[in-house]
Design a protein around this motif. Structure first.
Motif, mmCIF file in Angstrom:
data_model
loop_
_atom_site.group_PDB
_atom_site.id
_atom_site.type_symbol
_atom_site.label_atom_id
_atom_site.label_comp_id
_atom_site.label_asym_id
_atom_site.label_seq_id
_atom_site.Cartn_x
_atom_site.Cartn_y
_atom_site.Cartn_z
ATOM 1 N N UNK A 75 49.630 31.573 1.494
ATOM 2 C CA UNK A 75 49.182 32.773 2.188
ATOM 3 C C UNK A 75 50.380 33.451 2.849
ATOM 4 N N UNK A 76 50.201 34.703 3.222
ATOM 5 C CA UNK A 76 51.294 35.515 3.766
ATOM 6 C C UNK A 76 51.863 34.928 5.041
ATOM 7 N N UNK A 77 50.996 34.520 5.971
ATOM 8 C CA UNK A 77 51.491 34.022 7.261
ATOM 9 C C UNK A 77 52.325 32.765 7.093
ATOM 10 N N UNK A 78 51.923 31.869 6.205
ATOM 11 C CA UNK A 78 52.693 30.648 5.975
ATOM 12 C C UNK A 78 54.066 30.988 5.410
ATOM 13 N N UNK A 79 54.114 31.873 4.433
ATOM 14 C CA UNK A 79 55.395 32.254 3.820
ATOM 15 C C UNK A 79 56.307 32.908 4.835
ATOM 16 N N UNK A 80 55.769 33.866 5.597
ATOM 17 C CA UNK A 80 56.599 34.589 6.562
ATOM 18 C C UNK A 80 57.094 33.673 7.677
ATOM 19 N N UNK A 204 49.353 26.831 5.922
ATOM 20 C CA UNK A 204 50.218 26.679 7.088
ATOM 21 C C UNK A 204 49.440 26.282 8.327
ATOM 22 N N UNK A 205 49.562 27.080 9.389
ATOM 23 C CA UNK A 205 48.890 26.757 10.648
ATOM 24 C C UNK A 205 47.415 27.137 10.645
ATOM 25 N N UNK A 206 46.942 27.760 9.578
ATOM 26 C CA UNK A 206 45.535 28.165 9.545
ATOM 27 C C UNK A 206 44.597 26.990 9.290
ATOM 28 N N UNK A 207 45.064 25.995 8.565
ATOM 29 C CA UNK A 207 44.226 24.806 8.338
ATOM 30 C C UNK A 207 45.122 23.586 8.252
ATOM 31 N N UNK A 208 45.312 22.930 9.394
ATOM 32 C CA UNK A 208 46.191 21.767 9.449
ATOM 33 C C UNK A 208 45.468 20.532 9.944
ATOM 34 N N UNK A 209 46.231 19.460 10.046
ATOM 35 C CA UNK A 209 45.664 18.186 10.520
ATOM 36 C C UNK A 209 45.974 17.962 12.003
ATOM 37 N N UNK A 210 46.970 18.651 12.501
ATOM 38 C CA UNK A 210 47.355 18.569 13.903
ATOM 39 C C UNK A 210 47.580 19.995 14.391
ATOM 40 N N UNK A 357 48.836 32.209 13.808
ATOM 41 C CA UNK A 357 49.029 32.433 12.378
ATOM 42 C C UNK A 357 48.117 33.540 11.852
ATOM 43 N N UNK A 358 46.875 33.587 12.336
ATOM 44 C CA UNK A 358 45.929 34.604 11.860
ATOM 45 C C UNK A 358 46.386 35.999 12.262
ATOM 46 N N UNK A 359 46.959 36.134 13.473
ATOM 47 C CA UNK A 359 47.465 37.430 13.906
ATOM 48 C C UNK A 359 48.589 37.892 12.992
ATOM 49 N N UNK A 360 49.481 36.986 12.631
ATOM 50 C CA UNK A 360 50.556 37.321 11.695
ATOM 51 C C UNK A 360 49.969 37.675 10.333
ATOM 52 N N UNK A 361 48.941 36.953 9.929
ATOM 53 C CA UNK A 361 48.314 37.200 8.621
ATOM 54 C C UNK A 361 47.744 38.607 8.529
ATOM 55 N N UNK A 369 57.273 40.067 9.687
ATOM 56 C CA UNK A 369 56.258 39.696 10.672
ATOM 57 C C UNK A 369 56.029 40.843 11.636
ATOM 58 N N UNK A 370 54.770 41.053 11.979
ATOM 59 C CA UNK A 370 54.398 41.982 13.044
ATOM 60 C C UNK A 370 53.518 41.215 14.021
ATOM 61 N N UNK A 371 54.007 41.084 15.255
ATOM 62 C CA UNK A 371 53.311 40.317 16.278
ATOM 63 C C UNK A 371 52.391 41.205 17.107
ATOM 64 N N UNK A 372 51.321 40.634 17.670
ATOM 65 C CA UNK A 372 50.697 41.316 18.809
ATOM 66 C C UNK A 372 51.761 41.437 19.897
ATOM 67 N N UNK A 373 51.946 42.642 20.449
ATOM 68 C CA UNK A 373 53.048 42.871 21.370
ATOM 69 C C UNK A 373 53.143 41.871 22.504
ATOM 70 N N UNK A 374 51.999 41.473 23.059
ATOM 71 C CA UNK A 374 52.002 40.569 24.211
ATOM 72 C C UNK A 374 52.650 39.224 23.922
ATOM 73 N N UNK A 375 52.564 38.755 22.688
ATOM 74 C CA UNK A 375 52.997 37.385 22.411
ATOM 75 C C UNK A 375 54.192 37.316 21.479
ATOM 76 N N UNK A 376 54.891 38.427 21.244
ATOM 77 C CA UNK A 376 56.127 38.372 20.460
ATOM 78 C C UNK A 376 57.123 37.469 21.178
#
Length: 483
Positions: A75-80, A204-210, A357-361, A369-376
């Motif tokens: 997925x895009x977020x994992x690659x980026x 990536x971080x969208x479906x992990x074990x930890x 990760x979903x926000x990046x996706x 990457x484009x972040x929500x401004x608050x959490x860049x």
């Protein structure tokens, strides 16, 4: 002073200033830190944040053009995120979170804390290592199946790594035998690592074990009061996503192995999403397809609207539990007649790393990457010119600008980085800045040396480029919201 002498003094000042600010580099391109003179005052000086010193790749891999690597990036977020050095795979479903990601997560946690504490939430921390006895009491030891990480200690006692903490928090509250109705509603929450043995971790971080999750648990005096608490948490979730600038849909959901009678998911619509949503085009109705017939086309709420199917990423989940756990573990409070009474409960989760990760996706381009401004991780990146270029002396102006931003705008202290890799062209560093997603990139070039200096400002979220005076720049960045 005549123009010729002014120019000479400017060059002398520039060479002296550059020696102090940009250390010499050895053959490998790394800074020779001995170029910084020792000083008895050095401990009092806060160093400029330099891109060359950040623990993050300076030459970003274009994994999209590498067929072997691209095949691993589903997925895009994992690659980026891997391409930008934000995460690094450890083992299936587990990742190193690199410094920039930790900065972003810490900001995200501060936003969550503000919303949860704004409705009365109190933060605690519960053990990840949970006794099997608690889970057997709730009958979830077997119900959870292979998703539960299980282990034995040296004495042969069974434990699990907590994927959620209903049993633990209810036991904690049950041990307080003097809890009064005057202390309710009680809302306890934590933000901790969680563990689930996903059969096929992916995305990536969208479906992990930890992963990191915010889980909150409420205790109320009555069913009516518990529903009021439930609604207040849902409203806080909606405010939270709105603050991040994310379009989130609250949908009816199945209670699953958590249990209870009412449940809602908070979904970010996305093509990569694994959940199928049904959303009415006429009213506010929305639901996970699990709760309705998948071939239904009419809306059960307004009866006239057409239900349209969409995909979504689940980033939050709320449950009204009633007395399921409080009855099992005898979590009581003393009512107005001083009689022990079983508390009504709710539980509420937010996937912290999944939100990241979903926000990046949903916000990013394929290239950056484009972040929500608050959490860049950082708000501003300043680019001085290439070393040896015709406008090399603008490097001094770039360093002065970094200091000015930190001194003039307190909210930006620690939020401005200087890309000191001046052996690279502006174009190459601009490409890196775009991929890393700094909300604001400032190019300091020839225009910054004019009598009325101008700075090229690139707003990455809007793809807008402006040329601003220092006052205009300070006005723009002074409106940037930080946490």
């Amino acid at each position: 002073m005549d123009p010729a002498m002014r120019h000479i003094w400017k060059r002398v000042f520039y060479r002296l200033h550059r020696t102090l600010i940009f250390p010499k580099r050895n053959n490998s391109g790394h800074a020779e830190h001995t170029a910084f003179p020792a000083s008895s005052h050095s401990k009092c000086i806060k160093p400029t944040l330099l891109v060359s010193r950040l623990y993050q790749p300076s030459n970003l891999r274009d994994v999209g053009q590498d067929s072997r690597l691209a095949g691993e990036m589903t997925c895009k977020s994992q690659r980026l995120m891997q391409q930008a050095g934000l995460i690094h795979p450890s083992n299936p479903g587990c990742y190193y979170y690199l410094p920039a990601t930790v900065r972003s997560m810490e900001k995200l946690v501060r936003v969550i804390d503000k919303e949860m504490q704004g409705i009365g939430g109190q933060k605690l921390d519960m053990p990840s290592l949970c006794s099997a006895d608690l889970w057997k009491t709730s009958e979830r030891w077997d119900l959870m199946g292979k998703e539960l990480f299980r282990l034995k200690d040296r004495h042969g006692a069974d434990y699990c790594l907590g994927p959620t903490h209903e049993e633990a928090v209810t036991t904690l509250v049950a041990h307080q035998t003097t809890l009064s109705y005057r202390q309710l509603p009680l809302l306890l929450y934590q933000i901790t690592r969680k563990f689930r043995d996903e059969p096929k971790p992916k995305f990536g971080l969208l479906r992990g074990r930890e992963f990191y999750m915010k889980d909150m648990y409420s205790f109320d005096v009555s069913e009516e009061a518990a529903y009021q608490t439930y609604e207040s948490v849902c409203q806080a979730y909606n405010r939270f996503f709105a603050r991040l600038g994310l379009r989130c849909v609250q949908v009816q959901a199945d209670t699953g192995n958590i249990g209870g009678t009412v449940s809602h998911e908070f979904q970010l619509p996305a093509d990569i999403g694994e959940d199928r949503l049904l959303i009415c085009e006429n009213c506010s109705f929305s639901a996970n397809v699990e709760t309705l017939s998948s071939n239904r086309t009419d809306c059960p709420q307004c009866k006239t609207g057409t239900v349209v199917e969409s995909k979504g990423i689940e980033v939050g989940h709320t449950f009204y539990l009633g007395k399921k756990y409080s009855h099992m573990f005898k979590a009581t409070f003393n009512n107005s007649q001083n009689k022990p009474t079983i508390a009504e409960m709710g539980c509420y989760g937010l996937g912290v790393t999944r939100i990241l990760a979903a926000a990046i996706e949903v916000m990013s381009t394929e290239e950056g990457i484009r972040w929500p401004g608050l959490i860049a991780p950082y708000q501003v990146c300043v680019l001085p010119p290439k070393k040896g270029s015709k406008v090399d002396e603008a490097s001094v102006v770039a360093e002065e600008l970094v200091n000015t931003l930190g001194e003039t705008l307190p909210s930006l202290r620690g939020e401005v980085v200087l890309d000191d890799r001046t052996q690279m062209t502006i174009g190459k560093r601009l490409k890196d800045a775009s991929r890393l997603g700094y909300p604001y990139v400032i190019v300091v070039g020839q225009a910054a040396l004019e009598e009325t200096p101008k700075y090229e400002v690139i707003c990455q979220q809007t793809d807008e480029t402006m040329f601003l005076s220092k006052d205009g720049l300070l006005d723009l960045l002074g409106r940037v919201e930080t946490v």
